[in-house]
Design a protein around this motif. Structure first.
Motif, PDB file in Angstrom:
ATOM      1  N   ALA A 128      -7.371 -10.689  -1.980  1.00 42.39           N
ATOM      2  CA  ALA A 128      -6.078 -10.679  -1.294  1.00 42.39           C
ATOM      3  C   ALA A 128      -6.307 -10.533   0.188  1.00 42.39           C
ATOM      4  O   ALA A 128      -7.294  -9.952   0.630  1.00 42.39           O
ATOM      5  CB  ALA A 128      -5.219  -9.524  -1.793  1.00 42.39           C
ATOM      6  N   GLY A 129      -5.396 -11.098   0.938  1.00 44.51           N
ATOM      7  CA  GLY A 129      -5.428 -10.931   2.377  1.00 44.51           C
ATOM      8  C   GLY A 129      -4.571  -9.745   2.773  1.00 44.51           C
ATOM      9  O   GLY A 129      -4.328  -8.829   1.988  1.00 44.51           O
ATOM     10  N   GLU A 130      -4.114  -9.809   3.991  1.00 40.02           N
ATOM     11  CA  GLU A 130      -3.351  -8.685   4.516  1.00 40.02           C
ATOM     12  C   GLU A 130      -1.859  -8.838   4.272  1.00 40.02           C
ATOM     13  O   GLU A 130      -1.070  -7.999   4.679  1.00 40.02           O
ATOM     14  CB  GLU A 130      -3.607  -8.550   6.017  1.00 40.02           C
ATOM     15  CG  GLU A 130      -5.055  -8.260   6.370  1.00 40.02           C
ATOM     16  CD  GLU A 130      -5.515  -6.944   5.776  1.00 40.02           C
ATOM     17  OE1 GLU A 130      -4.732  -5.980   5.807  1.00 40.02           O
ATOM     18  OE2 GLU A 130      -6.633  -6.894   5.242  1.00 40.02           O
ATOM     19  N   GLN A 131      -1.476  -9.927   3.633  1.00 34.00           N
ATOM     20  CA  GLN A 131      -0.048 -10.217   3.496  1.00 34.00           C
ATOM     21  C   GLN A 131       0.642  -9.154   2.637  1.00 34.00           C
ATOM     22  O   GLN A 131       0.193  -8.824   1.549  1.00 34.00           O
ATOM     23  CB  GLN A 131       0.129 -11.597   2.858  1.00 34.00           C
ATOM     24  CG  GLN A 131       1.556 -12.060   2.802  1.00 34.00           C
ATOM     25  CD  GLN A 131       2.187 -12.164   4.175  1.00 34.00           C
ATOM     26  OE1 GLN A 131       3.040 -11.363   4.528  1.00 34.00           O
ATOM     27  NE2 GLN A 131       1.753 -13.127   4.968  1.00 34.00           N
ATOM     28  N   GLN A 132       1.744  -8.631   3.157  1.00 32.25           N
ATOM     29  CA  GLN A 132       2.501  -7.654   2.387  1.00 32.25           C
ATOM     30  C   GLN A 132       3.956  -8.056   2.246  1.00 32.25           C
ATOM     31  O   GLN A 132       4.613  -7.690   1.287  1.00 32.25           O
ATOM     32  CB  GLN A 132       2.416  -6.273   3.047  1.00 32.25           C
ATOM     33  CG  GLN A 132       1.009  -5.722   3.050  1.00 32.25           C
ATOM     34  CD  GLN A 132       0.969  -4.310   3.568  1.00 32.25           C
ATOM     35  OE1 GLN A 132       1.980  -3.779   3.993  1.00 32.25           O
ATOM     36  NE2 GLN A 132      -0.195  -3.713   3.534  1.00 32.25           N
ATOM     37  N   ALA A 133       4.430  -8.811   3.236  1.00 33.66           N
ATOM     38  CA  ALA A 133       5.848  -9.163   3.214  1.00 33.66           C
ATOM     39  C   ALA A 133       6.044 -10.476   2.461  1.00 33.66           C
ATOM     40  O   ALA A 133       5.285 -11.417   2.635  1.00 33.66           O
ATOM     41  CB  ALA A 133       6.375  -9.296   4.628  1.00 33.66           C
ATOM     42  N   ASN A 134       7.044 -10.501   1.644  1.00 34.19           N
ATOM     43  CA  ASN A 134       7.382 -11.748   0.963  1.00 34.19           C
ATOM     44  C   ASN A 134       8.834 -11.662   0.524  1.00 34.19           C
ATOM     45  O   ASN A 134       9.313 -10.606   0.114  1.00 34.19           O
ATOM     46  CB  ASN A 134       6.494 -11.970  -0.257  1.00 34.19           C
ATOM     47  CG  ASN A 134       6.880 -13.237  -1.000  1.00 34.19           C
ATOM     48  OD1 ASN A 134       7.020 -14.292  -0.379  1.00 34.19           O
ATOM     49  ND2 ASN A 134       7.085 -13.126  -2.302  1.00 34.19           N
ATOM     50  N   ALA A 135       9.484 -12.785   0.638  1.00 36.08           N
ATOM     51  CA  ALA A 135      10.860 -12.862   0.139  1.00 36.08           C
ATOM     52  C   ALA A 135      10.953 -14.071  -0.765  1.00 36.08           C
ATOM     53  O   ALA A 135      10.219 -15.047  -0.586  1.00 36.08           O
ATOM     54  CB  ALA A 135      11.846 -12.978   1.298  1.00 36.08           C
ATOM     55  N   GLY A 136      11.829 -14.000  -1.731  1.00 36.85           N
ATOM     56  CA  GLY A 136      11.966 -15.108  -2.660  1.00 36.85           C
ATOM     57  C   GLY A 136      13.282 -15.027  -3.397  1.00 36.85           C
ATOM     58  O   GLY A 136      14.102 -14.133  -3.152  1.00 36.85           O
ATOM     59  N   LEU A 137      13.431 -15.978  -4.295  1.00 38.19           N
ATOM     60  CA  LEU A 137      14.664 -16.027  -5.061  1.00 38.19           C
ATOM     61  C   LEU A 137      14.442 -15.341  -6.403  1.00 38.19           C
ATOM     62  O   LEU A 137      13.508 -15.674  -7.142  1.00 38.19           O
ATOM     63  CB  LEU A 137      15.076 -17.484  -5.280  1.00 38.19           C
ATOM     64  CG  LEU A 137      15.601 -18.164  -4.007  1.00 38.19           C
ATOM     65  CD1 LEU A 137      15.594 -19.668  -4.177  1.00 38.19           C
ATOM     66  CD2 LEU A 137      16.999 -17.663  -3.680  1.00 38.19           C
TER      67      LEU A 137
END
Lengths: 663, 301
Positions: free
Chosen positions: A236-245
């Motif tokens: 995994a990278g550093e990505q923490q934010a995610n939005a979706g349907l």
């Protein structure tokens, strides 16, 4: 640091270093020099060497360099490998996560986590097989890809090329993540011993290496067995934010059946409030965009709990006219690292314009329900009228999308789509054998389209017909006394048979009855196919009914791949599992379906509520133990021996140069 | 310093001028076949009266002291101190071991031999030269007077260098060679595998006024200071024998001890046999050696 062949290095060291040092004890390479007389030199050296069998070893740069070169060669033979962790087991199972969250594009170069996991797994294979001459046999490796279900990609083998090819062939999915299947599958391969040999020793448990971002739904339900060792390699990278349907639904408004309202639920897994615009497309054309950005709250943790809940916000698009139905797609305009959950689709069915025939007494309850369904036509017949009409034209039943037989049994029920209440119809295979009373529901087919939003818990039937269904009769609801609801699908005939008169039960007084009637009419009108308007989730298997005589049925997946399907009995095809989100389509040649089309579409949406959290887990918390991630263990597992040999060569060159300068 | 190829390079005029004032001193008076300029202890035919003796038949009547006869009526012969010529023998080691060192030992030895021979010639001594090296022993004898200087120089330059020194044989040949008696100067490094003792014994017992001039290069007396280091295989220039030496401080120290013991041993040997042992390092200036050093040692005056 791990040494693959320390024994070989020890043997080489013992057999080479002492002789080299002994050579320096015994003899040095000397410069030849002519002197006038060696008379006095003899006297000097004789005095010194008189009582020493070996000269005292002196500092020598050449000896130092040779020892250094030899030490490097010995180290190379020992084959050190950095970050190898513990010594490898004889059998290793690679569990590679291919779930939806692994599609997050937060790795170096914008690649997905799955690509990185595959790269690391291949690198690991190379390390396990890159030992060279002295490392002994490579471990046997099995590759299992897991998401909603697990699949063996490569059975146990030591063939590195086969393993590499298998790993490369893993395709991404948008499914949820469940690892229990993977363990069960691996154990099935590793614990089976020869049943004919009672003395066979149980196989040693394999070592598991999990390449995943750690977002595994059922990890807490998995318990490791004694002896099983798990290495968790977080990808995994550093990505923490995610939005979706998180959800998408479309419904026709009661007042305007030709219009559709679209509801979407936006999920935010980030630590900060997310603002995003949403667009609505119908069959690919933009029809609406949110007038202002939708504000989605940040994720939250409930007090006294460790469970993280995403922020949610619901969006309702204004009604749009869609009489003929279509593909509705909603998309978040501000993309993020996980695009799969930024888009969701739903198939809106055409506006219902059903023609229904009501034969028989036409009770008030049924009339009211059918009247409220907004049918195109509702023709009422007595049983005699119906019989004579059929006698005049045997194709009459095909004119109606559904025929409701209310407490009557016409002479002929051979073709058409029937909803039958009460007396046993003259359908071959339905054999009446009397009547029963005071029946309550014992079991029902949960999830059947007929029972959608139908609660049978309070149903009481005072009197019912006892019938035995044939081979093609399917009991949907059963009481102890026999089936209460049967479906029969036989060629041109489709029937839903209620073995009791609703008026002999308390069902008409319950809301479920209304839904049941409406479900039945729609189900019959759709030809009995189980394609629902509800979007499917990744990993589902879909089924559809194609017209009789349809040929060359193909399934075009959302990722563009196609696959030929075989039509089963009853013109039914099933396809899947539908691993990726998007719109899947089956198409055929030959007769069109009642809607006049030669294709059927289904929408598959990834649920952001399940796979949208992209913050990788640092450890896997199994029911039995916690397995911490081996951070970076995958990259630096390269063999060091080529570098050591290069260094040894460089030292030898230096030694040669020093020697030349001396001579 | 380059190797001399002409007589002028062996001995220059400035040195010759200084050497003109020197003479060779013998600690003994030797008989000689001809009368020389030197006062001999032997009584004989010189102008300086020494003693009388009784006449015996056959004596030269010219030496009868007639005045004594007149007074005593007895015949007495007048005895005079005989003036003899000095026989100067120079034995030069031209073996391979001498072609070593910086300054080179053989070059130094040639210059020294030339200078000493010149002193002998200038003072009308009878000068004989011997060169030994390998199996050969070459000689140039009977030189007298300054006129023979160039001949002597060319002879010295013409001697080939090489071979293993047969010191014992050479000395024995010189002792038996009928050179008469005189001063014998041996110019060598005296580093002979068979030793120097036997050779010196041959000539020491013959009544020579013997000078052993031991010529050594600085590389031989202190090799550590002159760049000898590391692991070496040393090859003897004469015998070609090899010896492996690691020039550690211990070995070098041991070598210096051996050299000092060797020199001291030779000095003891010489003293016991009335041999003058002179240690000459080739870095020593030739003028200093001749005019200062050898004068103090009693060879020159």
């Amino acid at each position: 640091m791990t040494w693959l062949a320390p024994l070989a290095a020890g043997i080489v060291a013992l057999s080479t270093i002492p002789p080299l040092v002994a050579l320096y004890f015994l003899r040095l390479r000397r410069t030849r020099r002519v002197v006038s007389s060696t008379l006095l030199w003899k006297r000097a050296t004789e005095d010194l060497h008189a009582n020493t069998p070996f000269q005292r070893i002196r500092f020598s740069l050449l000896l130092l360099l040779q020892l250094l070169a030899l030490a490097l060669v010995v180290l190379a033979i020992a084959q050190p490998q950095a970050d190898m962790g513990e010594r490898s087991a004889a059998r290793i199972v690679f569990l590679i996560d291919r779930s939806g969250s692994m599609g997050t594009q937060d790795m170096e170069g914008g690649t997905t986590r799955l690509e990185e996991a595959k790269r690391r797994a291949v690198a690991r294979i190379r390390q396990l097989h890159g030992g060279g001459l002295f490392s002994g046999p490579a471990p046997s490796v099995m590759v299992i890809a897991f998401a909603r279900e697990a699949e063996v990609i490569a059975p146990f083998t030591t063939n590195a090329a086969q393993l590499t090819g298998a790993i490369e062939s893993i395709v991404p999915t948008d499914e949820t993540t469940k690892i229990a299947d993977g363990f069960e599958l691996a154990r099935a391969f590793t614990t089976v011993t020869n049943p004919d040999d009672a003395s066979a020793t149980p196989a040693e448990p394999p070592s598991y290496e999990i390449f995943s971002d750690g977002l595994v739904a059922d990890v807490a339900l998995c318990a490791l067995r004694p002896g099983e060792r798990v290495v968790y390699r977080p990808v995994a990278g550093e990505q923490q934010a995610n939005a979706g349907l998180g959800a998408l639904a479309a419904a026709r408004t009661p007042d305007h059946p030709d219009e559709v309202e679209v509801y979407a639920r936006v999920i935010n897994w980030g630590h900060e409030i997310r603002r995003t615009d949403l667009e609505l497309r119908v069959d690919g054309s933009i029809r609406a965009v949110t007038p202002r950005p939708v504000e989605v709250p940040a994720r939250s943790v409930a007090t006294g709990s460790t469970v993280v809940a995403p922020g949610e916000s619901q969006v309702v698009f204004p009604s749009i006219a869609l009489p003929s139905g279509g593909l509705l797609t909603v998309r978040l305009l501000e993309g993020d690292a996980l695009p799969a959950d930024d888009r969701a689709s739903v198939i809106a069915p055409p506006q219902e314009a059903l023609t229904v025939a009501l034969v028989g007494r036409g009770s008030f309850v049924l009339r009211s329900i059918l009247g409220a369904m907004g049918l195109a036509t509702l023709d009422a017949f007595s049983v005699d009228e119906w019989n004579s009409k059929i006698d005049a034209d045997s194709g009459t039943p095909d004119q109606y999308d559904a025929i409701v037989l209310d407490g009557v049994a016409p002479n002929l029920v051979r073709r058409g789509r029937y909803l039958i209440f009460g007396p046993p119809p003259p359908i071959e295979g339905i054999v009446p054998y009397g009547s029963k009373s005071n029946a309550i529901v014992r079991g029902s087919r949960e999830g059947h389209p007929l029972l959608e939003f139908v609660n049978l818990d309070e149903l009481f039937v005072a009197s019912m017909h006892a019938v035995a269904g044939g081979a093609d009769a399917d009991a949907i609801v059963e009481a102890s006394e026999g089936p209460l609801v049967l479906t029969v699908q036989r060629g041109p005939l489709t029937a839903v048979y209620l073995t009791f008169d609703p008026m002999e039960s308390n069902w008409p007084f319950q809301r479920g009855f209304v839904n049941f009637v409406a479900n039945s009419i729609r189900w019959l009108a759709s030809g009995g196919a189980s394609v629902t308007d509800e979007p499917l989730t990744p990993g589902d298997v879909a089924a559809a009914r194609v017209p009789a005589g349809a040929a060359k049925v193909t399934w075009r997946s959302a990722d563009g791949s196609t696959e030929a399907l075989t039509v089963g009995s009853g013109s039914e095809v099933s396809f899947g599992p539908l691993r990726t989100s998007g719109v899947h389509e089956i198409a055929w040649e030959g007769p069109a379906n009642p809607a006049g089309a030669r294709a059927e579409r289904v929408a598959v949406n990834m649920n952001s509520r399940e796979e949208g959290s992209v913050q990788a887990a640092e450890s896997l918390d199994f029911a039995s133990e916690r397995v911490a991630g081996v951070v970076g263990g995958g990259e630096r597992l390269s063999a060091l021996w080529p570098w050591l040999l290069l260094a040894a060569l460089a030292v030898l060159l230096l030694e040669w140069w020093v020697w030349l300068r001396r001579v | 310093m380059s190797r001399p190829t002409t007589v002028d390079e062996l001995i220059d005029s400035r040195l010759m001028a200084r050497l003109d004032q020197l003479d060779v001193i013998s600690r003994k008076i030797f008989t000689s076949k001809i009368q020389g300029e030197r006062r001999s202890r032997r009584r004989g035919q010189s102008v300086e009266f020494a003693d009388f003796r009784n006449y015996s038949p056959g004596d030269d009547l010219r030496f009868v002291d007639w005045n004594i006869y007149a007074r005593l009526d007895r015949l007495f012969l007048k005895m005079f101190l005989e003036e003899e010529d000095l026989s100067m023998v120079i034995a030069l080691d031209v073996s391979a071991s001498m072609d070593a060192g910086e300054p080179n030992k053989i070059d130094y030895a040639r210059r020294l031999a030339m200078a000493l021979g010149y002193i002998g010639l200038v003072n009308n001594n009878r000068v004989s030269l011997f060169a030994f090296g390998g199996e050969r022993l070459e000689r140039l004898s009977g030189l007298r007077s300054r006129r023979r200087t160039r001949e002597m120089g060319q002879w010295l330059l013409g001697r080939p260098i090489g071979g293993e020194a047969q010191f014992g044989d050479a000395m024995r040949a010189i002792a038996l060679g009928g050179q008469g008696r005189g001063v014998l100067l041996v110019l060598s490094d005296f580093l002979f595998p068979d030793g120097y003792e036997q050779g010196l014994k041959y000539v020491a017992g013959r009544g020579f006024d013997l000078f052993a001039l031991q010529i050594l290069a600085p590389q031989e007396t202190d090799p550590a200071r002159h760049g000898l280091s590391g692991d070496m295989r040393l090859v003897d220039s004469e015998t070609q024998q090899e010896i492996e030496v690691t020039a550690s401080s211990a070995v070098l120290s041991e070598y210096r001890n051996s050299m000092e013991q060797y020199i001291a041993g030779m000095r003891d040997f010489a003293v016991r046999r009335s041999i003058s042992h002179v240690l000459v390092e080739t870095t020593l200036d030739l003028d200093t050696l001749l005019i200062d050093y050898l004068r103090r040692r009693g060879l020159l005056a």
